[in-house]
Design a protein around this motif. Structure first.
Motif, short mmCIF file in Angstrom:
data_model
loop_
_atom_site.label_atom_id
_atom_site.label_comp_id
_atom_site.label_asym_id
_atom_site.label_seq_id
_atom_site.Cartn_x
_atom_site.Cartn_y
_atom_site.Cartn_z
N ALA A 127 0.75 -1.17 -0.07
CA ALA A 127 0.01 0.22 0.04
C ALA A 127 0.95 1.14 0.02
O ALA A 127 2.11 1.22 0.60
CB ALA A 127 -1.05 -0.07 1.19
N PRO A 128 0.27 2.37 -0.62
CA PRO A 128 1.47 3.61 -0.52
C PRO A 128 1.72 4.00 0.89
O PRO A 128 3.06 4.31 0.89
CB PRO A 128 0.20 4.53 -1.18
CG PRO A 128 -0.68 3.74 -2.22
CD PRO A 128 -0.91 2.42 -1.27
N ASP A 151 -1.46 -1.75 -11.38
CA ASP A 151 -2.70 -1.90 -10.81
C ASP A 151 -3.58 -1.02 -10.47
O ASP A 151 -4.77 -0.84 -9.94
CB ASP A 151 -2.59 -2.87 -9.55
CG ASP A 151 -2.00 -2.03 -8.46
OD1 ASP A 151 -1.55 -1.00 -8.93
OD2 ASP A 151 -2.09 -2.65 -7.41
N GLY A 152 -3.10 0.37 -11.03
CA GLY A 152 -4.07 1.70 -10.79
C GLY A 152 -3.74 2.37 -9.59
O GLY A 152 -4.04 3.51 -9.35
N VAL A 153 -2.88 2.00 -8.76
CA VAL A 153 -2.40 2.48 -7.59
C VAL A 153 -1.06 2.98 -7.69
O VAL A 153 -0.64 3.67 -6.60
CB VAL A 153 -2.39 1.25 -6.28
CG1 VAL A 153 -2.09 2.15 -4.79
CG2 VAL A 153 -3.91 1.08 -6.23
N ASP A 154 -0.30 2.88 -8.85
CA ASP A 154 1.07 3.06 -8.79
C ASP A 154 1.40 4.58 -8.48
O ASP A 154 2.18 4.95 -7.82
CB ASP A 154 1.74 2.61 -10.06
CG ASP A 154 1.92 1.06 -10.09
OD1 ASP A 154 2.04 0.56 -8.83
OD2 ASP A 154 1.77 0.32 -11.07
N ASP A 156 -0.06 6.54 -6.69
CA ASP A 156 -0.30 6.99 -5.43
C ASP A 156 1.29 6.52 -4.45
O ASP A 156 1.48 7.05 -3.80
CB ASP A 156 -1.36 6.50 -4.54
CG ASP A 156 -2.76 6.94 -5.10
OD1 ASP A 156 -3.01 8.27 -5.52
OD2 ASP A 156 -3.61 6.27 -5.04
N ARG A 157 1.56 5.35 -5.08
CA ARG A 157 2.78 4.68 -4.39
C ARG A 157 4.05 5.72 -4.70
O ARG A 157 4.48 5.88 -3.65
CB ARG A 157 2.93 3.31 -5.12
CG ARG A 157 2.13 2.33 -4.66
CD ARG A 157 2.47 0.79 -5.16
NE ARG A 157 1.37 -0.19 -4.76
CZ ARG A 157 0.37 -0.69 -5.56
NH1 ARG A 157 0.56 -0.35 -6.87
NH2 ARG A 157 -0.09 -1.55 -5.15
#
Length: 328
Positions: A127-128, A151-154, A156-157
């Motif tokens: 998680a970020p 996955d669409g969260v990168d 934010d990471r």
């Protein structure tokens, strides 16, 4: 010449996650060769995405026993294909030659000296907030590589890590996790946060999809380049090639590969497939000739060999007393 082969399991400190794969331990094959009073050691982790498993490595090495009476590094290049088995045996033969000659492997490789190398330290997919916390805790690491998932969260990471470590040199490694459209979409975020290097964004076989993509941030090929034969097709698509001894089949091939990569205009990175200090030590020799160094494998393990490579202030140092001087 006597050849001893062993299979070892080295647990991770914590599960390590990359795109499409999680690791809880390292399955390692070791080789020890002895001739008279001298010995040499090598280690292989294999390449998971080519099905270069520990069992396969052991089976390939067992087949080589029949050739022990005429075994040397040049013979190994033809007896075994690129991969973990050739790596382990090749490195063991380098150390054996060092013992027999009274020189260190780095001297045999044509180096006049060795120096500590600045290495990246890697943060696995999480998680970020968790990745930011890991980066904040890495006070020893001026250079950090972030594993991404596609996955669409990168976005934010990478933003979270940059906020946590505004001082750090940051690279990202997607391990083939993006498609072209997703990679193009996230590139502005990489520019925004100051990413310095992007490693293997697309799948093996999709290299031509890199054509025309913005390369102001250098692009490094990892899974797309296994050995020397893979270099030429990547010209104009990547800026850097990541040489790993487990991929290309040992230090002998790796040194030749580095030279060929330079002739083709690539910069060179040395990487690792995890492993103990016995894996990092031959990489450390190659790393003396590289632009980028990623030799943090033992930091993921719950323990390491003794003696072990030393990490301090973002650098790795591997004395030849760990591997490379040879033993009698």
């Amino acid at each position: 010449m006597q050849i001893e082969i062993a299979l070892e399991r080295w647990p991770m400190r914590a599960p390590f996650h990359i795109a499409g794969k999680s690791f809880v331990d390292a399955q390692i094959v070791t080789v020890e060769v002895t001739e008279g009073t001298h010995r040499g050691r090598g280690e292989a982790c294999g390449v998971y995405y080519t099905n270069d498993t520990a069992d396969r490595i052991v089976a390939q090495l067992e087949q080589v026993r029949a050739h022990a009476d005429r075994l040397d590094r040049e013979a190994v290049q033809t007896l075994l294909p690129a991969g973990g088995a050739r790596n382990a045996l090749d490195c063991a033969l380098w150390e054996l030659e060092a013992a027999q000659s009274g020189k260190s492997v780095w001297q045999l490789a044509g180096l006049s000296s060795v120096r500590p190398l600045k290495t990246v330290f890697t943060i696995g997919i999480d998680a970020p907030d968790a990745m930011a916390a890991s980066a904040r805790a890495m006070t020893h690491a001026p250079a950090i590589k972030l594993k991404l998932a596609g996955d669409g969260v990168d976005a934010d990471r990478v933003r979270a890590v940059r906020a946590a470590r505004p001082d750090a040199w940051l690279a990202v490694d997607a391990n083939r996790g993006f498609d072209r459209a997703g990679f193009v979409d996230i590139l502005p975020v990489f520019h925004e946060v100051g990413i310095a290097l992007i490693e293997q964004p697309l799948a093996i076989g999709r290299e031509q999809d890199m054509r025309g993509i913005d390369r102001r941030i250098p692009l490094a090929a990892d899974e797309s380049v296994q050995d020397i034969d893979d270099l030429a097709p990547l010209v104009g698509l990547f800026d850097i090639v990541n040489i790993k001894l487990d991929k290309c089949g040992g230090l002998t091939h790796a040194l030749r590969m580095e030279a060929d990569a330079r002739k083709l205009g690539f910069q060179v990175m040395v990487g690792n497939m995890t492993g103990t200090s016995w894996s990092q030590a031959p990489g450390f020799v190659l790393g003396q000739r590289c632009d980028y160094v990623d030799l943090d494998g033992p930091t993921f393990l719950a323990s390491d060999r003794s003696p072990a490579v030393r990490y301090a202030d973002g650098y790795i140092f591997c004395p030849d007393t760990i591997w490379g001087r040879g033993a009698a």
